[in-house]
Design a protein around this motif. Structure first.
Motif, PDB file in Angstrom:
ATOM      1  N   ASP A  87       0.894   4.239  14.113  1.00  0.00           N
ATOM      2  CA  ASP A  87       1.705   3.607  14.124  1.00  0.00           C
ATOM      3  C   ASP A  87       2.474   3.696  12.915  1.00  0.00           C
ATOM      4  N   LEU A  88       4.097   3.107  12.832  1.00  0.00           N
ATOM      5  CA  LEU A  88       4.340   3.728  12.012  1.00  0.00           C
ATOM      6  C   LEU A  88       4.821   2.139  11.618  1.00  0.00           C
ATOM      7  N   SER A  89       4.393   0.596  11.612  1.00  0.00           N
ATOM      8  CA  SER A  89       4.998  -0.467  11.950  1.00  0.00           C
ATOM      9  C   SER A  89       4.819  -0.559  10.350  1.00  0.00           C
ATOM     10  N   ALA A  90       4.257  -0.259   9.593  1.00  0.00           N
ATOM     11  CA  ALA A  90       3.397  -0.427   8.068  1.00  0.00           C
ATOM     12  C   ALA A  90       4.370   0.502   7.848  1.00  0.00           C
ATOM     13  N   LEU A  91       5.227   1.616   7.691  1.00  0.00           N
ATOM     14  CA  LEU A  91       6.332   2.210   7.484  1.00  0.00           C
ATOM     15  C   LEU A  91       7.740   1.879   7.726  1.00  0.00           C
ATOM     16  N   ARG A  92       7.808   1.549   8.688  1.00  0.00           N
ATOM     17  CA  ARG A  92       9.611   0.481   8.984  1.00  0.00           C
ATOM     18  C   ARG A  92       9.698  -0.720   7.459  1.00  0.00           C
ATOM     19  N   GLU A  93       8.246  -1.237   8.074  1.00  0.00           N
ATOM     20  CA  GLU A  93       7.999  -2.865   7.031  1.00  0.00           C
ATOM     21  C   GLU A  93       8.042  -2.759   5.200  1.00  0.00           C
TER      22      GLU A  93
END
Length: 107
Positions: A87-93
């Motif tokens: 899941d890349l959501s934390a990196l994107r944020e």
């Protein structure tokens, strides 16, 4: 900038962004970004990003865009490898909230 801001970020996939700078001996053979090697032991994927000859006026804003491009390039890799657990959501944020001010000049 990244090292200073990243200490508390935990992700399922580590992205190692490597910037390729053109020079008198070697110039990147690609434009944009591409995925490189993957280390299963570290859950680390290298993403290579080619930079232009001329530095942009607003470097931090430009580099943020290149980090976003690196994450975008990771999505097809995740799909091809059937690695849906990443899941890349934390990196994107994290990338989205990086400060844009230029660092102070060193003497």
């Amino acid at each position: 900038m990244i090292v200073r801001e990243r200490p508390n970020l935990r992700t399922s996939l580590n992205i190692n962004v490597v910037f390729h700078l053109p020079g008198s001996i070697l110039t990147p053979e690609f434009v944009g970004a591409r995925t490189g090697s993957y280390r299963k032991a570290d859950d680390a994927l290298m993403v290579q990003v080619a930079l232009p000859w001329e530095p942009p006026e607003h470097m931090n804003e430009y580099l943020r865009g290149k980090l976003e491009l690196a994450l975008d390039e990771t999505d097809p890799w995740i799909t091809r490898r059937k690695k849906s657990q990443y899941d890349l959501s934390a990196l994107r944020e994290f990338v989205r909230t990086l400060p844009l001010e230029d660092p102070p000049a060193r003497l």
